[in-house]
Design a protein around this motif. Structure first.
Motif, PDB file in Angstrom:
ATOM      1  N   LEU A 127     -12.325   5.617   9.624  1.00 34.71           N
ATOM      2  CA  LEU A 127     -13.508   6.064   8.900  1.00 34.71           C
ATOM      3  C   LEU A 127     -13.525   7.588   8.760  1.00 34.71           C
ATOM      4  O   LEU A 127     -13.826   8.126   7.689  1.00 34.71           O
ATOM      5  N   LEU A 128     -13.177   8.296   9.823  1.00 29.81           N
ATOM      6  CA  LEU A 128     -13.155   9.757   9.775  1.00 29.81           C
ATOM      7  C   LEU A 128     -12.109  10.261   8.788  1.00 29.81           C
ATOM      8  O   LEU A 128     -12.355  11.219   8.038  1.00 29.81           O
ATOM      9  N   VAL A 129     -10.945   9.625   8.773  1.00 29.32           N
ATOM     10  CA  VAL A 129      -9.891  10.027   7.831  1.00 29.32           C
ATOM     11  C   VAL A 129     -10.339   9.791   6.393  1.00 29.32           C
ATOM     12  O   VAL A 129     -10.167  10.669   5.519  1.00 29.32           O
ATOM     13  N   ILE A 130     -10.916   8.624   6.114  1.00 25.38           N
ATOM     14  CA  ILE A 130     -11.349   8.293   4.756  1.00 25.38           C
ATOM     15  C   ILE A 130     -12.407   9.276   4.267  1.00 25.38           C
ATOM     16  O   ILE A 130     -12.316   9.829   3.158  1.00 25.38           O
ATOM     17  N   LEU A 152       0.827  -1.210   0.000  1.00 22.01           N
ATOM     18  CA  LEU A 152       0.000   0.000   0.000  1.00 22.01           C
ATOM     19  C   LEU A 152       0.860   1.257   0.000  1.00 22.01           C
ATOM     20  O   LEU A 152       0.539   2.233  -0.691  1.00 22.01           O
ATOM     21  N   LEU A 153       1.938   1.260   0.765  1.00 24.28           N
ATOM     22  CA  LEU A 153       2.811   2.430   0.801  1.00 24.28           C
ATOM     23  C   LEU A 153       3.487   2.640  -0.552  1.00 24.28           C
ATOM     24  O   LEU A 153       3.640   3.784  -1.012  1.00 24.28           O
ATOM     25  N   PHE A 154       3.884   1.565  -1.210  1.00 24.35           N
ATOM     26  CA  PHE A 154       4.492   1.673  -2.543  1.00 24.35           C
ATOM     27  C   PHE A 154       3.484   2.232  -3.544  1.00 24.35           C
ATOM     28  O   PHE A 154       3.804   3.121  -4.348  1.00 24.35           O
ATOM     29  N   PHE A 178      -2.252   5.967   4.574  1.00 19.90           N
ATOM     30  CA  PHE A 178      -2.790   5.901   5.933  1.00 19.90           C
ATOM     31  C   PHE A 178      -3.078   4.456   6.336  1.00 19.90           C
ATOM     32  O   PHE A 178      -2.704   4.014   7.433  1.00 19.90           O
ATOM     33  N   ILE A 179      -3.724   3.704   5.434  1.00 24.42           N
ATOM     34  CA  ILE A 179      -4.036   2.312   5.753  1.00 24.42           C
ATOM     35  C   ILE A 179      -2.756   1.485   5.833  1.00 24.42           C
ATOM     36  O   ILE A 179      -2.644   0.552   6.641  1.00 24.42           O
TER      37      ILE A 179
END
Length: 337
Positions: A304-307, A150-152, A278-279
């Motif tokens: 959920l708030l971040v998304i 995910l970071l990549f 973030f995930i």
């Protein structure tokens, strides 16, 4: 409350009965979609809006049932996972839009091509979910691998967005298309929904077969980061599958609703990069927490708030940035491969 099955140290809400009902429901909806698209026709905005409303209401009702049947924690897991998958599936539409244009797909056949892509995506997601779940059961560092993926992906998305890299589709260089052309001859004209036709006594492929294979090939790329993303929200394989299924099933109708607006979501790649990063961090912390108990974890409510916050911000900034866009202007789609 239904009995919970234990898998990989995580209680899954997916009992055999619930899995069977869910799979039967997904198959029923796919068959219904194929029946709807059996006779090629141009999709009106009214028709697209109607189907989109149906496919938005359905997961919301399902999420409410999960909430009341299995608790608010599982309900929030489903909602957060669904939002992540839906935002990623909207990004899928960018590539589908490019492929439809590159193959000059007639408008009356567009929804049939999209439906094949959605069906292929569902099958691939199921395979990747099974593999991901097995990895979580047997590999202690599986969460770290998912986090790095995910970071990549987030870094690549952000790099392409910053550099303004514009995605193009060159049919002649696509391996899937080149392989098919070597195996069978290809006619130049579309023949309705037929994948093959007989020409001079020989069976030949139609352009529809080529575009369907090209769409299925892109499904593999999207599954690689989509499945780890939702595993970052919940480890329950049933909820992971359900979020993917509900996010994908409504894509056919959503494409025709958003087709004109897709080119205005110029900041979507930035938002997806932030969400995936973030995930990825969330997964990394979860892995580290299993080794060092003092490492904090990010709760689902915060996720959920971040998304929701990120998607809201990039939508507003995108619409403001393109408020003076001339209708019919060249569409720019950020690369995501």
């Amino acid at each position: 409350m239904s009995d919970l099955s234990v898998a990989a140290g995580v209680q899954s809400v997916g009992t055999p009965t619930l899995w069977a009902v869910t799979l039967a429901g997904v198959l029923t909806l796919l068959v219904l979609d194929f029946l709807v698209t059996r006779r090629p026709h141009e999709v009106s905005l009214r028709e697209a809006l109607g189907w989109s409303a149906f496919y938005i209401a359905l997961p919301l009702l399902f999420g409410a049932w999960i909430w009341f049947e299995f608790g608010s924690g599982r309900g929030l897991d489903f909602l957060a996972g669904y939002l992540v998958e839906k935002s990623l599936s909207v990004d899928n539409l960018f590539v589908f839009m490019l492929l439809l244009a590159a193959f000059a797909v007639p408008s009356v056949l567009a929804q049939r091509v999209l439906l094949f892509g959605i069906t292929g995506a569902l099958v691939l997601r199921g395979v990747f979910i099974a593999l991901g779940h097995a990895a979580l059961q047997t590999l202690d560092f599986a969460f770290l691998i998912f986090a790095l993926i995910l970071l990549f992906t987030a870094a690549k998305l952000l790099r392409d967005a910053i550099t303004g890299h514009e995605q193009t589709v060159d049919i002649s260089t696509m391996r899937s298309v080149r392989l098919l052309r070597r195996v069978m001859p290809v006619v130049n004209e579309y023949h309705g929904t037929k994948m093959t036709v007989r020409v001079a006594g020989r069976r030949a492929l139609t352009p529809l077969a080529l575009v369907v294979v090209a769409v299925l090939a892109t499904d593999v790329v999207f599954a690689i980061d989509s499945v780890p993303a939702v595993f970052g929200i919940t480890e329950d394989p049933y909820l992971v599958f359900a979020t993917n299924a509900f996010a994908l099933l409504g894509l056919r109708a959503l494409y025709f609703v958003l087709h004109a607006a897709l080119s205005r979501l110029v900041h979507l790649s930035y938002g997806l990069a932030v969400i995936l990063a973030f995930i990825g961090v969330k997964l990394g912390l979860h892995w580290a927490h299993g080794i060092w108990a003092g490492v904090p974890e990010i709760p689902t409510v915060a996720s959920l708030l971040v998304i929701v916050g990120v998607l809201t911000v990039v939508t507003i900034t995108s619409l403001r940035a393109t408020r003076n866009m001339v209708p019919g202007a060249k569409e720019v789609v950020t690369e995501r491969q």
